[in-house]
Every structure is written in structure tokens, then in C-alpha cells.
Design a protein around this motif. Sequence first.
Motif, PDB file in Angstrom:
ATOM      1  N   GLU A 116     -14.112 -18.810   1.925  1.00 30.29           N
ATOM      2  CA  GLU A 116     -12.961 -18.327   2.685  1.00 30.29           C
ATOM      3  C   GLU A 116     -11.911 -17.704   1.749  1.00 30.29           C
ATOM      4  OE1 GLU A 116     -11.424 -21.529   5.187  1.00 30.29           O
ATOM      5  OE2 GLU A 116      -9.414 -20.709   4.949  1.00 30.29           O
ATOM      6  N   LEU A 117     -11.708 -18.333   0.585  1.00 31.97           N
ATOM      7  CA  LEU A 117     -10.642 -17.892  -0.324  1.00 31.97           C
ATOM      8  C   LEU A 117     -11.048 -16.729  -1.235  1.00 31.97           C
ATOM      9  CD1 LEU A 117      -9.192 -21.254  -1.715  1.00 31.97           C
ATOM     10  CD2 LEU A 117      -8.405 -19.946   0.266  1.00 31.97           C
ATOM     11  N   ALA A 118     -12.295 -16.748  -1.703  1.00 35.12           N
ATOM     12  CA  ALA A 118     -12.723 -15.833  -2.765  1.00 35.12           C
ATOM     13  C   ALA A 118     -12.412 -14.358  -2.466  1.00 35.12           C
ATOM     14  CB  ALA A 118     -14.199 -16.040  -3.064  1.00 35.12           C
ATOM     15  N   PRO A 119     -12.700 -13.866  -1.253  1.00 30.67           N
ATOM     16  CA  PRO A 119     -12.483 -12.436  -1.010  1.00 30.67           C
ATOM     17  C   PRO A 119     -11.019 -12.011  -1.119  1.00 30.67           C
ATOM     18  CG  PRO A 119     -13.828 -13.415   0.737  1.00 30.67           C
ATOM     19  CD  PRO A 119     -13.279 -14.535  -0.078  1.00 30.67           C
ATOM     20  N   LYS A 120     -10.096 -12.957  -0.973  1.00 31.65           N
ATOM     21  CA  LYS A 120      -8.679 -12.581  -1.024  1.00 31.65           C
ATOM     22  C   LYS A 120      -7.949 -13.273  -2.188  1.00 31.65           C
ATOM     23  CE  LYS A 120      -7.588 -16.028   2.530  1.00 31.65           C
ATOM     24  NZ  LYS A 120      -6.725 -16.436   3.611  1.00 31.65           N
ATOM     25  N   TRP A 121      -8.713 -13.788  -3.129  1.00 35.52           N
ATOM     26  CA  TRP A 121      -8.136 -14.544  -4.258  1.00 35.52           C
ATOM     27  C   TRP A 121      -7.038 -13.716  -4.938  1.00 35.52           C
ATOM     28  CZ3 TRP A 121      -8.228 -19.495  -5.247  1.00 35.52           C
ATOM     29  CH2 TRP A 121      -7.848 -19.975  -6.504  1.00 35.52           C
ATOM     30  N   PRO A 122      -5.885 -14.320  -5.225  1.00 39.64           N
ATOM     31  CA  PRO A 122      -4.755 -13.545  -5.746  1.00 39.64           C
ATOM     32  C   PRO A 122      -4.862 -13.271  -7.251  1.00 39.64           C
ATOM     33  CG  PRO A 122      -4.159 -15.840  -5.616  1.00 39.64           C
ATOM     34  CD  PRO A 122      -5.564 -15.755  -5.093  1.00 39.64           C
ATOM     35  N   LYS A 123      -4.070 -12.322  -7.733  1.00 44.69           N
ATOM     36  CA  LYS A 123      -4.105 -11.968  -9.152  1.00 44.69           C
ATOM     37  C   LYS A 123      -3.291 -12.950  -9.997  1.00 44.69           C
ATOM     38  CE  LYS A 123      -5.248  -7.119  -8.776  1.00 44.69           C
ATOM     39  NZ  LYS A 123      -6.659  -7.590  -8.595  1.00 44.69           N
ATOM     40  N   GLY A 124      -2.373 -13.668  -9.360  1.00 48.94           N
ATOM     41  CA  GLY A 124      -1.568 -14.633 -10.104  1.00 48.94           C
ATOM     42  C   GLY A 124      -1.054 -15.717  -9.180  1.00 48.94           C
ATOM     43  N   PHE A 125      -0.533 -16.778  -9.768  1.00 45.62           N
ATOM     44  CA  PHE A 125       0.117 -17.869  -9.014  1.00 45.62           C
ATOM     45  C   PHE A 125      -0.775 -18.380  -7.887  1.00 45.62           C
ATOM     46  CE2 PHE A 125       3.282 -14.842 -10.582  1.00 45.62           C
ATOM     47  CZ  PHE A 125       4.000 -15.668 -11.437  1.00 45.62           C
ATOM     48  N   TRP A 126      -2.043 -18.690  -8.218  1.00 41.05           N
ATOM     49  CA  TRP A 126      -2.989 -19.073  -7.168  1.00 41.05           C
ATOM     50  C   TRP A 126      -2.579 -20.341  -6.423  1.00 41.05           C
ATOM     51  CZ3 TRP A 126      -5.193 -23.799  -7.091  1.00 41.05           C
ATOM     52  CH2 TRP A 126      -5.171 -24.532  -8.287  1.00 41.05           C
ATOM     53  N   ASP A 127      -1.903 -21.278  -7.142  1.00 41.25           N
ATOM     54  CA  ASP A 127      -1.619 -22.554  -6.465  1.00 41.25           C
ATOM     55  C   ASP A 127      -0.545 -22.404  -5.388  1.00 41.25           C
ATOM     56  OD1 ASP A 127       0.012 -22.110  -8.650  1.00 41.25           O
ATOM     57  OD2 ASP A 127       0.143 -24.207  -9.263  1.00 41.25           O
ATOM     58  N   ASP A 128       0.482 -21.615  -5.685  1.00 43.91           N
ATOM     59  CA  ASP A 128       1.493 -21.389  -4.641  1.00 43.91           C
ATOM     60  C   ASP A 128       0.914 -20.546  -3.498  1.00 43.91           C
ATOM     61  OD1 ASP A 128       3.330 -22.928  -5.886  1.00 43.91           O
ATOM     62  OD2 ASP A 128       4.403 -21.267  -6.843  1.00 43.91           O
ATOM     63  N   TRP A 129       0.032 -19.627  -3.847  1.00 45.94           N
ATOM     64  CA  TRP A 129      -0.644 -18.817  -2.838  1.00 45.94           C
ATOM     65  C   TRP A 129      -1.457 -19.712  -1.891  1.00 45.94           C
ATOM     66  CZ3 TRP A 129      -6.084 -18.279  -2.535  1.00 45.94           C
ATOM     67  CH2 TRP A 129      -6.552 -17.269  -1.688  1.00 45.94           C
ATOM     68  N   LEU A 130      -2.112 -20.710  -2.486  1.00 46.33           N
ATOM     69  CA  LEU A 130      -2.928 -21.626  -1.691  1.00 46.33           C
ATOM     70  C   LEU A 130      -2.064 -22.452  -0.738  1.00 46.33           C
ATOM     71  CD1 LEU A 130      -5.811 -22.635  -1.314  1.00 46.33           C
ATOM     72  CD2 LEU A 130      -5.433 -24.270  -3.151  1.00 46.33           C
ATOM     73  N   ARG A 131      -0.811 -22.722  -1.167  1.00 51.39           N
ATOM     74  CA  ARG A 131       0.091 -23.536  -0.338  1.00 51.39           C
ATOM     75  C   ARG A 131       0.712 -22.722   0.794  1.00 51.39           C
ATOM     76  NH1 ARG A 131       1.944 -25.568  -5.902  1.00 51.39           N
ATOM     77  NH2 ARG A 131       0.880 -27.572  -6.069  1.00 51.39           N
ATOM     78  N   ASP A 132       0.570 -21.417   0.728  1.00 53.84           N
ATOM     79  CA  ASP A 132       1.135 -20.551   1.755  1.00 53.84           C
ATOM     80  C   ASP A 132       0.408 -20.798   3.085  1.00 53.84           C
ATOM     81  OD1 ASP A 132       2.940 -17.927   1.686  1.00 53.84           O
ATOM     82  OD2 ASP A 132       1.320 -17.677   3.157  1.00 53.84           O
ATOM     83  N   PRO A 133       1.167 -20.808   4.205  1.00 56.30           N
ATOM     84  CA  PRO A 133       0.526 -21.070   5.512  1.00 56.30           C
ATOM     85  C   PRO A 133      -0.657 -20.138   5.804  1.00 56.30           C
ATOM     86  CG  PRO A 133       2.905 -21.067   5.739  1.00 56.30           C
ATOM     87  CD  PRO A 133       2.616 -20.643   4.329  1.00 56.30           C
TER      88      PRO A 133
END
Length: 451
Positions: free
Chosen positions: A270-287
Motif C-alpha cells: 500500500e505504501l511503496a508506490p507513494k513512498w515519500p522522498k523525506g520525513f517518512w515517519d511523519d508522512w506515515l502518521r498523516d491521516p
Amino acid sequence: MNALQRVGGLIALLTVCSFLAIVLYTRKNEYTAYKELGVNHQDIYGSLNEEVDRLTKLLAAERQKLERVRIEVEEYVKLRNNAATRRDTTWSKPIGVLVFVCNRADAIRVHLEKLIKYRKNPTAFPIIVSQDCDNDAVANVVTSFGDQVQYIKHVSGEKANITIPANQHQYTSYFRIARHYKLGLDHVFNKLGVDSVIITEDDLDIAPDFFDYFAGTRWLLDADASLFCVSAWNDNGKAAVIDTTAATKLYRSDFFPGLGWMFTKSFWDELAPKWPKGFWDDWLRDPAQRKGRSCIRPEISRTAMTQFGQKGASQGLFFNQYLKKIMLNTDPVNFTNLDLQSLTKSNYDTAFVDVVYGLPNVTINDAIAKTLKSEERGSTYRIEYGNMTQYTEVARKLKIMFDTKAGVPRTAYKGIVTAFINGVRLYAAPTLPWMGYDVTWEPPTVIEADS
Ligand SMILES: *[C@@H]1O[C@H](CO)[C@@H](O)[C@H](O)[C@H]1NC(C)=O
Ligand SMILES: *[C@@H]1O[C@H](CO)[C@@H](O)[C@H](O)[C@H]1NC(C)=O
Ligand SMILES: *[C@@H]1O[C@H](CO)[C@@H](O)[C@H](O)[C@H]1NC(C)=O
Ligand SMILES: *[C@@H]1O[C@H](CO)[C@@H](O)[C@H](O)[C@H]1NC(C)=O
């Protein structure tokens, strides 16, 4: 199970009835025969009395047998149900342990020694060390562990083509880390083909029951779609604010703790196709990513920061004031033997919320006063907060972390955050009706020193 019991009972009853029928039929024929022969009725009556006594005893014996059969059936059903629970809650497939490293040779040596020391079953927990920096000392340490660990090295430096957005060069390490996570996770899920992974870092210490914790909770990720991770970390895991005797206690958390955490391939897909370029942990916490899902976290952390953490990407201040104070569990729990059904959403939600909102409601100042009285040991209270300013004040006074990410306070579940101080269990809980997390809430940026 009732059907089985009924069938067993019926068979036994039929046996007794047929037995009686045969005996009575035989006696009737005997009686008729005696009558025809003109034998004295008194004699027949006497012998019939004896016969009734004998039959009564036989019947009692049959009843006892029936009771034994009933108990046996019950025990069999119990055993069968236990076996079913065990099948559902144990985990037999390998769980990859993915360790991210860059250039700290001493850190990775200590970390791998710990992992190997506590890992009883190498097949169940293959260790994969993923490195993205060019550092021979690290490479040498990792390869010195031989076939106890697998080693994967990614192209690094200039050749890695990491583009850092303008004005964000001070955050270069966060961009490198996000890229590294993508490469490492693609490797373990797609090349090695495991269906779950525990992520660790070289600056983490681990508890003796680290592996049992993940083995015992893995089934929950499949059983409960509202969970996306199991974390070994308690953000509020300082000895002064937890129950240091509650080694088996686990919670659901809407706050993603990271720092030694497990998730599944389906979540990665689910995550891999939209994985962010930085700050992955805060991105993951985003609703947009979390989608209202939660993690499991322990009362007492199964990971802690080693001294190497101080030089990591996290700020030194944050490390000294919070991270390094998180207590590591020393009393091993075999989680694979625990019944953790209470952690599924359907079991947990009503029970947890009912308990918290059924508690006496006190102000934060009253709560603090109670923690100073020895006669309050063992008692439990709720402290309500109406908005995030109030929450910050409560958290500061409890000396727990007061910051939030995407509006979620650390360790919060449905807005509820707990602390255990001097034997008093406290829950900071939002005033009902709760409207959900306010993602616009900006936590205070300055972290004040605490004692
Ligand atoms: C970096 O970019 C160059 C030029 O576009 C390309 O040849 C190379 O494969 C890229 N390297 C990686 C690791 O993507
Ligand atoms: C935990 O329990 C399981 C199942 O009974 C057993 O196989 C395993 O060896 C136990 N682990 C420890 C550390 O006692
Ligand atoms: C709990 O107490 C606070 C004041 O400390 C009050 O604002 C709140 O309404 C109370 N909650 C309930 C459910 O009575
Ligand atoms: C939070 O609640 C308190 C008490 O009701 C109030 O005085 C304060 O203005 C509120 N703050 C915000 C940001 O809404």
C-alpha cells in the motif's frame, strides 16, 4: 460443541434405556413362566425386590458412566477450542529483521550481538543488514557475522542521485533515510519474499523478550485490519511514569511509535508506490496514510536508545531529555503464551473507553496531589482535557511528552494518554463527545527541560 455433548448424552441414555427394556422384558417373561408354573407370588415379589435393588445400583453405575462421558466430551471440546486459538495466534512464517546502517561500525556490532544473543530461532527471524553509505568498517563488521546475518549494500553518495529540494539541504539525512528505507523494504519484501518485517536501527538496544513480543503479536496484524503495526517502543516509557511491574501490559496506540516495529507486506504494498522522498515517519502518521489505523505498543519498552543514538539524526537535546530515559524491559514475557484477544479493536474499544470514562474525574492539580499520597497507591483517575492547550498543560505536569504529530499526542488512543505515577494510574482523556484528532494543532516547538 453443544451438538457433540447432546449426541454423547443421547447415546448413553439410549444405552441405559435399551438395557432396562431388555431386563424388564426378560423379567416379564420369567414372571409369566412362574405364573404358569403356579409358583408363589410372595417368592416372586421378594426376588423382584432384589432385582429392583440390583437394577437401581446398575442404573446409578450407568449414571456415573454417563457423567464421566459428559466430562470427557467437555474436556475434548475445551482442548479442541484451545488448539484452534493456538493455531490462530501463533506464527510460524519467518519474520525478517531489517537493520538499517550507515557508518557506525561500533553501533552495528553491539546491535547485531544483541539480536543474535536473543534470537533463539534464526529461521524464524532472518536478520538482514541494509547499508547505503560507503563505509568499509561497517561492511567488515557485518560480514564478520558470517551466515548469521544477510548483508545488502545499496549504491550511495553521488551515484545514488538523491535530489534534495532547494532550501532543504539541512535535512539531507532525512532524504537519505527515506530512500534507504524504500530500497531496504523492497529488498526484503519483494526479493526475499518474507511477509512481515521488524525494522530496527543500529542505535537500538533490545530487551531479552524482543523476539517473543513480535512472534506473539504478529497474528493480530492479520486478525485486525484496524492495526498497521506493532511497536516495541513506548514514547512515555520513562520509569517514573510507567508501571515497571506490568511487563505483560500492552496497549493500542493511534500514535505511530516506530523504533523497533513490525508490519506486513500488504501494508508495504500500500505504501511503496507513494513512498515519500523525506520525513517518512511523519508522512506515515498523516491521516492520508494512517487512515485511522493503530499500532500495538507495550507499557515497558522492548527497545531503548544506546549511547550511539545521541549522534543520530534526532537532535541531541531530545535524546538527552526523553529518548535516553526510556526504560528497557528486563523481565522476559513469553508473549506467544499470552491470550492477547483483548487487543483486537472489537474487544478493546468498548472495554477501554468504558473503563476510562467510568473513573472518577479529577483536575490535573488534584491528580498530582494524589500521586504524592501513599494511601492513593493502587487508585485510578481520569483527567479531562477540552482542547490541546489544556492537554499540553496536563502532559507537562505529568512529565510525559506533550508534542503531537498530525494532531495525535504520543501514545494516545482515542485521545486518551496514560501515565502511572507513584502507584497511581492516570488517564488524560478528552471531554466527550470526542470529535477526533485536530490535525491543525501545532505542538509547541520548544521542549522544556524536565527533571
Ligand atoms: C543516476 O543517474 C544516472 C544518470 O541519469 C543513471 O545512469 C544512474 O543509473 C542513476 N543511478 C541510480 C542509482 O539510480
Ligand atoms: C514460549 O512458549 C512457546 C509455546 O509454549 C515455546 O515454544 C517457547 O519455547 C517459549 N519460549 C520461551 C522463551 O520460554
Ligand atoms: C470532569 O471535570 C472537568 C473539570 O475538571 C469538567 O470540565 C468536566 O465536565 C468533567 N467531566 C464530566 C464528565 O463530568
Ligand atoms: C482551551 O480551553 C480553555 C478552558 O476552557 C480556554 O480558556 C482556552 O481558550 C481554550 N484554548 C483554545 C486554543 O481553544
